[in-house]
Design a protein around this motif. Structure first.
Motif, PDB file in Angstrom:
ATOM      1  N   MET A 253       3.442  -4.295   8.875  1.00 13.67           N
ATOM      2  CA  MET A 253       3.844  -2.840   8.469  1.00 13.67           C
ATOM      3  C   MET A 253       3.702  -1.570   8.898  1.00 13.67           C
ATOM      4  N   LYS A 254       4.606  -0.940   8.997  1.00 11.44           N
ATOM      5  CA  LYS A 254       3.909   0.320   9.535  1.00 11.44           C
ATOM      6  C   LYS A 254       3.588   1.077   8.801  1.00 11.44           C
ATOM      7  N   ILE A 255       2.621   2.128   9.283  1.00  9.58           N
ATOM      8  CA  ILE A 255       1.674   3.086   9.456  1.00  9.58           C
ATOM      9  C   ILE A 255       2.883   4.380   8.717  1.00  9.58           C
ATOM     10  N   VAL A 256       2.413   4.952   7.336  1.00  6.81           N
ATOM     11  CA  VAL A 256       3.679   6.339   6.562  1.00  6.81           C
ATOM     12  C   VAL A 256       1.711   7.596   7.191  1.00  6.81           C
ATOM     13  N   GLU A 257       2.623   8.308   8.380  1.00  5.45           N
ATOM     14  CA  GLU A 257       1.449   9.616   8.415  1.00  5.45           C
ATOM     15  C   GLU A 257       2.767  11.188   8.130  1.00  5.45           C
TER      16      GLU A 257
ATOM     17  N   SER B 223      -1.342  17.373   5.072  1.00  7.44           N
ATOM     18  CA  SER B 223      -1.803  17.244   3.823  1.00  7.44           C
ATOM     19  C   SER B 223      -0.902  18.534   3.677  1.00  7.44           C
ATOM     20  N   ARG B 224      -0.347  19.247   4.037  1.00  9.55           N
ATOM     21  CA  ARG B 224       0.411  20.483   3.185  1.00  9.55           C
ATOM     22  C   ARG B 224       1.771  19.143   3.065  1.00  9.55           C
ATOM     23  N   LYS B 225       2.659  18.280   3.112  1.00  8.38           N
ATOM     24  CA  LYS B 225       3.293  17.512   2.801  1.00  8.38           C
ATOM     25  C   LYS B 225       2.755  16.972   1.255  1.00  8.38           C
ATOM     26  N   PHE B 226       1.887  15.979   1.483  1.00  5.87           N
ATOM     27  CA  PHE B 226       1.488  15.154   1.276  1.00  5.87           C
ATOM     28  C   PHE B 226       0.739  15.840  -0.543  1.00  5.87           C
ATOM     29  N   ARG B 227       0.355  17.663  -0.201  1.00  5.95           N
ATOM     30  CA  ARG B 227       0.186  18.152  -1.956  1.00  5.95           C
ATOM     31  C   ARG B 227       1.792  17.918  -2.119  1.00  5.95           C
ATOM     32  N   GLU B 228       3.163  18.352  -1.999  1.00  8.64           N
ATOM     33  CA  GLU B 228       3.849  18.166  -2.435  1.00  8.64           C
ATOM     34  C   GLU B 228       4.255  17.511  -2.676  1.00  8.64           C
TER      35      GLU B 228
ATOM     36  N   GLY C 246       0.821  -0.687  -0.879  1.00 13.99           N
ATOM     37  CA  GLY C 246      -0.126  -1.771  -0.126  1.00 13.99           C
ATOM     38  C   GLY C 246       0.676  -1.263   1.552  1.00 13.99           C
ATOM     39  N   GLN C 247       1.363  -0.305   1.179  1.00 15.55           N
ATOM     40  CA  GLN C 247       1.809   0.610   2.501  1.00 15.55           C
ATOM     41  C   GLN C 247       0.155   2.072   2.333  1.00 15.55           C
ATOM     42  N   GLN C 248       0.132   1.356   4.339  1.00 23.04           N
ATOM     43  CA  GLN C 248      -1.202   2.444   5.010  1.00 23.04           C
ATOM     44  C   GLN C 248      -1.149   3.646   4.525  1.00 23.04           C
ATOM     45  N   VAL C 249      -1.329   4.877   4.499  1.00 26.20           N
ATOM     46  CA  VAL C 249      -0.908   5.490   4.458  1.00 26.20           C
ATOM     47  C   VAL C 249      -1.993   7.439   4.836  1.00 26.20           C
ATOM     48  N   VAL C 250      -1.100   7.204   5.851  1.00 27.09           N
ATOM     49  CA  VAL C 250      -2.737   8.714   6.740  1.00 27.09           C
ATOM     50  C   VAL C 250      -2.132   9.723   6.665  1.00 27.09           C
ATOM     51  N   ILE C 251      -3.191  10.956   6.432  1.00 30.11           N
ATOM     52  CA  ILE C 251      -2.936  11.964   5.964  1.00 30.11           C
ATOM     53  C   ILE C 251      -4.121  12.714   6.760  1.00 30.11           C
TER      54      ILE C 251
ATOM     55  N   GLN D 229      -8.592  15.647  12.374  1.00 23.80           N
ATOM     56  CA  GLN D 229      -8.909  15.077  11.027  1.00 23.80           C
ATOM     57  C   GLN D 229      -7.581  14.115  11.123  1.00 23.80           C
ATOM     58  N   ALA D 230      -7.992  12.919   9.732  1.00 23.53           N
ATOM     59  CA  ALA D 230      -7.289  12.239   9.368  1.00 23.53           C
ATOM     60  C   ALA D 230      -7.520  11.460   8.418  1.00 23.53           C
ATOM     61  N   TYR D 231      -7.174  11.092   7.562  1.00 21.34           N
ATOM     62  CA  TYR D 231      -7.556   9.785   5.427  1.00 21.34           C
ATOM     63  C   TYR D 231      -6.343   9.647   5.699  1.00 21.34           C
ATOM     64  N   VAL D 232      -7.136   7.948   4.502  1.00 19.61           N
ATOM     65  CA  VAL D 232      -6.261   7.054   5.085  1.00 19.61           C
ATOM     66  C   VAL D 232      -6.310   6.994   2.914  1.00 19.61           C
TER      67      VAL D 232
END
Length: 86
Positions: free
Chosen positions: A1-5, A8-13, A25-30, A36-39
Protein backbone atom coordinates in the motif's frame (compact mmCIF):
# COMPACT_ATOMS: atom_id res chain seq x y z
CA UNK A 1 0.00 0.00 0.00
CA UNK A 2 1.40 3.39 -0.91
CA UNK A 3 1.88 6.25 1.50
CA UNK A 4 -0.27 9.34 0.99
CA UNK A 5 1.59 12.55 1.81
CA UNK A 6 -0.02 15.94 2.24
CA UNK A 7 0.80 19.35 3.61
CA UNK A 8 -0.75 20.65 6.80
CA UNK A 9 -2.62 23.23 4.74
CA UNK A 10 -4.16 20.62 2.41
CA UNK A 11 -4.96 18.46 5.43
CA UNK A 12 -6.94 21.30 7.02
CA UNK A 13 -8.83 21.87 3.77
CA UNK A 14 -9.70 18.19 3.22
CA UNK A 15 -9.64 16.60 6.67
CA UNK A 16 -12.56 14.28 5.99
CA UNK A 17 -10.88 12.79 2.94
CA UNK A 18 -7.66 12.06 4.84
CA UNK A 19 -9.52 10.62 7.83
CA UNK A 20 -11.44 8.35 5.45
CA UNK A 21 -8.17 7.15 3.90
CA UNK A 22 -6.71 6.41 7.34
CA UNK A 23 -9.91 4.56 8.33
CA UNK A 24 -9.44 2.35 5.27
CA UNK A 25 -5.90 1.44 6.36
CA UNK A 26 -4.03 3.88 4.15
CA UNK A 27 -0.94 5.44 5.72
CA UNK A 28 -1.32 9.23 5.70
CA UNK A 29 1.69 11.45 6.38
CA UNK A 30 1.09 15.12 7.09
CA UNK A 31 4.10 17.35 6.49
CA UNK A 32 4.52 20.53 8.49
CA UNK A 33 7.31 22.56 7.03
CA UNK A 34 10.47 20.84 5.86
CA UNK A 35 11.49 19.07 9.06
CA UNK A 36 8.30 17.89 10.74
CA UNK A 37 5.92 15.13 9.70
CA UNK A 38 3.08 13.29 11.41
CA UNK A 39 1.30 10.02 10.68
CA UNK A 40 -2.50 9.94 10.88
CA UNK A 41 -3.48 6.74 12.67
CA UNK A 42 -6.93 5.60 13.83
CA UNK A 43 -7.04 4.77 17.54
CA UNK A 44 -9.52 2.35 19.07
CA UNK A 45 -10.47 1.84 22.70
CA UNK A 46 -8.35 -1.31 22.68
CA UNK A 47 -5.19 0.68 21.98
CA UNK A 48 -2.77 1.47 24.78
CA UNK A 49 -3.58 5.14 24.52
CA UNK A 50 -6.92 4.57 26.19
CA UNK A 51 -6.08 3.02 29.53
CA UNK A 52 -8.85 2.84 32.13
CA UNK A 53 -7.09 5.63 34.03
CA UNK A 54 -7.03 7.88 30.96
CA UNK A 55 -10.70 7.22 30.21
CA UNK A 56 -11.58 8.10 33.80
CA UNK A 57 -9.54 11.32 33.61
CA UNK A 58 -11.29 12.27 30.36
CA UNK A 59 -14.68 11.74 32.02
CA UNK A 60 -13.59 13.83 35.01
CA UNK A 61 -12.40 16.59 32.69
CA UNK A 62 -15.69 16.57 30.79
CA UNK A 63 -17.54 16.96 34.08
CA UNK A 64 -15.27 19.83 35.13
CA UNK A 65 -16.11 21.62 31.88
CA UNK A 66 -19.84 21.08 32.48
CA UNK A 67 -19.40 22.45 36.00
CA UNK A 68 -17.71 25.59 34.67
CA UNK A 69 -14.30 24.68 36.09
CA UNK A 70 -12.39 25.49 32.93
CA UNK A 71 -10.59 28.43 31.42
CA UNK A 72 -11.70 30.17 28.24
CA UNK A 73 -9.51 32.40 26.13
CA UNK A 74 -10.87 34.79 23.53
CA UNK A 75 -7.56 35.49 21.85
CA UNK A 76 -4.07 34.13 21.43
CA UNK A 77 -2.80 37.06 23.48
CA UNK A 78 -5.00 36.07 26.44
CA UNK A 79 -3.65 32.52 26.21
CA UNK A 80 -0.05 33.74 25.97
CA UNK A 81 -0.55 36.04 28.96
CA UNK A 82 -1.96 33.18 30.99
CA UNK A 83 0.89 30.82 30.10
CA UNK A 84 3.47 33.47 30.98
CA UNK A 85 1.79 33.96 34.36
CA UNK A 86 2.31 30.33 35.36
Amino acid sequence: MKIVETTSRKFRERQKDFFDLADKGQQVVIRRGRKQAYVLTPVSEDDLYFTPELIERIKESQQEIKDGKSLTFNSVKELDDYIRSL
